[in-house]
Design an enzyme around this catalytic site. Structure first.
Site, PDB file in Angstrom:
ATOM      1  N   GLU A 111      -3.553  15.941   6.159  1.00 41.14           N
ATOM      2  CA  GLU A 111      -3.418  14.854   7.264  1.00 41.14           C
ATOM      3  C   GLU A 111      -3.393  13.374   6.621  1.00 41.14           C
ATOM      4  OE1 GLU A 111      -5.432  17.680   7.925  1.00 41.14           O
ATOM      5  OE2 GLU A 111      -4.184  18.413   9.585  1.00 41.14           O
ATOM      6  N   PHE A 125      -7.376  16.356  14.343  1.00 41.03           N
ATOM      7  CA  PHE A 125      -7.098  16.344  12.794  1.00 41.03           C
ATOM      8  C   PHE A 125      -6.513  14.995  12.316  1.00 41.03           C
ATOM      9  CE2 PHE A 125      -6.623  20.980  13.646  1.00 41.03           C
ATOM     10  CZ  PHE A 125      -7.847  21.170  14.014  1.00 41.03           C
ATOM     11  N   HIS A 164      -2.837  18.333  21.788  1.00 43.34           N
ATOM     12  CA  HIS A 164      -3.923  19.377  21.992  1.00 43.34           C
ATOM     13  C   HIS A 164      -5.388  18.144  22.081  1.00 43.34           C
ATOM     14  CE1 HIS A 164      -1.110  21.882  20.346  1.00 43.34           C
ATOM     15  NE2 HIS A 164      -2.051  23.012  20.351  1.00 43.34           N
TER      16      HIS A 164
END
Ligand code: TPP
Ligand code: MG
Lengths: 310, 273
Positions: free
Chosen positions: A56, A81, A107
């Site tokens: 990431e 993340f 999410h």
């Protein structure tokens, strides 16, 4: 309210649609494009799609570099993340240079369900709001997510778009009057105001119905933009209805509740109640059961509203 | 701890596989194929006489540690912990249910035997290094075993830990890479090619072994050898297959993050025996 698509699916479809109209848009993802739904863009424009793997921080800074070279990157990963694993990169490669990078966290919240706390973005809005130059948008449903993606494309500065995993009720059966930084008044009332975003908007509307049955008239605002906040709408709500309940699928610290309370304190202090995750991680379980256990339902909004009025 | 003889170990591996399939199919979600690829590694660790542990004293200071860095393989860890006696095997049926400590990803605050709360990929090797150095400071000869996904080692943090471990001569740290060739969105060779993988670890100063990760004898030998490494940390690159040995029963090669249907599970259980 009829069930619509998830906001992540709406985001993915809208982004693919924009890709056709904006040749400068590039999309970056970190080995989760089947989850974030950037796969729709990837399928149509493979030459403008970059899957950087499970990395990431690299994802975010690469997007910053592309923006510096004139591209218009959208990057996506799970909210947890991308925000938590790449925060310094968001700060130094995107926010500080005020790069035209659109960051999408999927999410978000606890409604992802069984995968559990490690995958749930519950502090992402607070983190995004803390970054100077960032616009922060949390859409309620499928149509308003399309509208948000369109509106964010007009913006040439950093932005965070928060989307969720489950299918959510359609709040807007007509195209929403969506303007960044402008709350949408979904229902008027004089007794108190319910301010919500994300999947809590549908819950707030349901709560307002229920309150109406007890003779309580609630105004409902869809506060899809957390930053810049529609302070005028908050000031009016405070002045005209005298009480506010704020509902969000996020930790109680630093999200919608905090910024609305700050605005109310500045313009017209009134009693406020907060429906949010009470400074705790959640757990694994079915989404509906989690929302109930952690106090994020229409019933919770009704209870807080009544205690404010009682 | 004395290890089971090979035949019993093989039976134990089959038991873990059955738990993985049954618990994820019953839960209706989870990562069975990611769990299946590392069954031999985890079987050898817990039941082959490698790990020193006591289920009655999960925080016993001189224990060895097993850290599941690829936390989505939780069903495998839970199966091993149950079989090792940390909690009743019946609890496996509560996987991912509201109120169950068997969450979708391991949570050390809720389940004895879990050494690290994982699920955000990339952090386990650093946590393991911390354990390894702290144990050494306290005079324990504990070893720390960390299981990593191959996709997981895309993360820069893994390579930060790789360099730190060499700096601190953490010869009590053993990394195992579950080299199943797939990550969430495709083959590692396409998403982010890791090769040449063994030379990378070697160049960083680690003792490297490459083995067939489904051959229990090879796994045991490699773990024993890694455990007596002197002066440098060890890595075992375990070549595995995602979903072994039931890949062909599934609709696609990777089949990431999805439970088997009841019908698929039945066939899979029959195959495993
Ligand atoms: C930091 C982070 N990014 C993304 C994910 C989402 N994710 C879960 S499993 C997975 C793929 C893991 O691949 P690998 O490490 O090879 O494990 P395998 O399932 O193949 O055993 C991804 C991207 C995550 N859990 N953590
Ligand atoms: Mg893999």
């Amino acid at each position: 309210m009829k069930l619509g698509k998830s906001t992540r699916e709406a985001f993915g479809l809208a982004l693919a649609d924009l890709g056709a109209r904006y040749p400068d848009i590039v999309v970056l993802d970190g080995d989760v494009h089947n989850s974030t739904r950037t796969e729709h863009f990837a399928k149509r424009f493979p030459e403008r799609f970059f899957n950087v793997g499970i990395a990431e921080s690299n994802l975010v800074s690469m997007a910053g570099g592309m923006a510096g070279a004139g591209k218009r990157p959208w990057l996506a990963s799970f909210a947890a993340f991308v925000m938590c694993n790449a925060y310094d990169q968001l700060r130094m490669s995107v926010a500080f240079p005020c790069a035209d990078v659109k960051v999408v966290g999927s999410h978000a919240g606890i409604s992802i369900g069984e995968d559990g706390p490690s995958q749930m973005g519950i502090e992402d809005v607070a983190l995004a709001c803390a970054l100077p130059n960032f616009t922060v948008v949390v859409p309620a449903d499928e149509p308003s997510t399309w509208a948000a993606v369109e509106a964010l494309t007009e913006l040439r500065t950093p932005a965070y778009l928060r989307v969720g995993r489950p299918n959510v009720p359609i709040v807007y059966d007509q195209p929403p009057p969506f303007r960044i930084g402008q709350a949408i008044r979904l229902r008027d009332g004089k007794d108190l105001t319910l301010i919500a975003n994300g999947l809590m908007v549908a819950a707030a509307l349901q709560a307002a119905e229920e309150l109406a049955r007890s003779g309580i008239q609630a105004r409902v605002l869809d506060m899809h933009t957390v930053k810049p906040l529609d302070e005028q709408a908050v000031a009016e709500a405070a002045r005209e209805t005298g009480r506010i309940v704020i509902a969000e699928e996020h930790t109680i610290y630093g999200g919608l509740g905090s910024v609305v309370a700050m605005a109310a304190a500045r313009h017209h202090p009134v009693p406020i109640r907060f429906v949010a995750l009470k400074d705790t991680f959640a757990e694994s379980g079915p989404p509906e059961a989690l929302l109930a256990k952690y106090g994020l339902t229409a019933g919770d909004i009704v209870r807080e509203a009544k205690s404010l009025l009682g | 701890m004395a290890g089971l003889p090979l035949q019993e170990l093989e039976a134990k591996a089959r038991t873990l596989r059955r738990h993985i399939i049954t618990s994820t199919t019953q839960a209706g979600s989870g990562h069975p194929t990611s769990s299946l690829s590392a069954v031999e590694v985890v079987t050898a660790l817990y039941f082959g006489g490698i790990l020193r542990y006591d289920p009655l004293r999960p925080n016993w200071p001189p224990r060895d540690r097993f850290i599941l860095s690829k936390g989505h393989a939780a069903p495998l860890l839970y199966a091993a912990l149950a079989e090792a006696g940390y909690f009743p095997v019946e609890a496996l049926a509560t996987l991912r249910q509201l109120g169950s400590p068997l969450e979708g990803h391991p949570n050390l605050r809720r389940l004895p035997g879990v050494e690290a709360s994982t699920g955000s990929l990339g952090q386990g090797l650093s946590i393991g290094l911390g354990h390894a150095l702290a144990a050494r400071m306290d005079g324990y000869d504990s070893r720390v075993y960390v299981l990593l996904g191959d996709g997981e080692i895309d993360q820069g943090q893994v390579w930060e830990a790789v360099m730190s471990a060499v700096k601190y001569r953490a010869d009590n740290l053993i990394a195992i890479v579950d080299r199943n060739g797939y990550q969430q969105t495709g083959p590692t060779a396409e998403v982010l090619d890791l090769e040449p993988l063994a030379p990378k670890w070697e160049a960083f100063g680690w003792a490297v072994q490459e083995i067939n990760g489904h051959d229990l004898t090879q796994v045991l030998t490699a773990l024993q050898k890694a455990g007596v490494s002197r002066g440098k940390p060890s890595v075992i690159i375990a070549r595995t297959q995602k979903g072994y040995p039931i890949m062909d029963l599934l609709s696609e090669a990777n089949y990431h993050g999805k439970p088997l249907s009841l019908a698929e599970a039945e066939k899979a259980l029959a195959r495993i025996g």
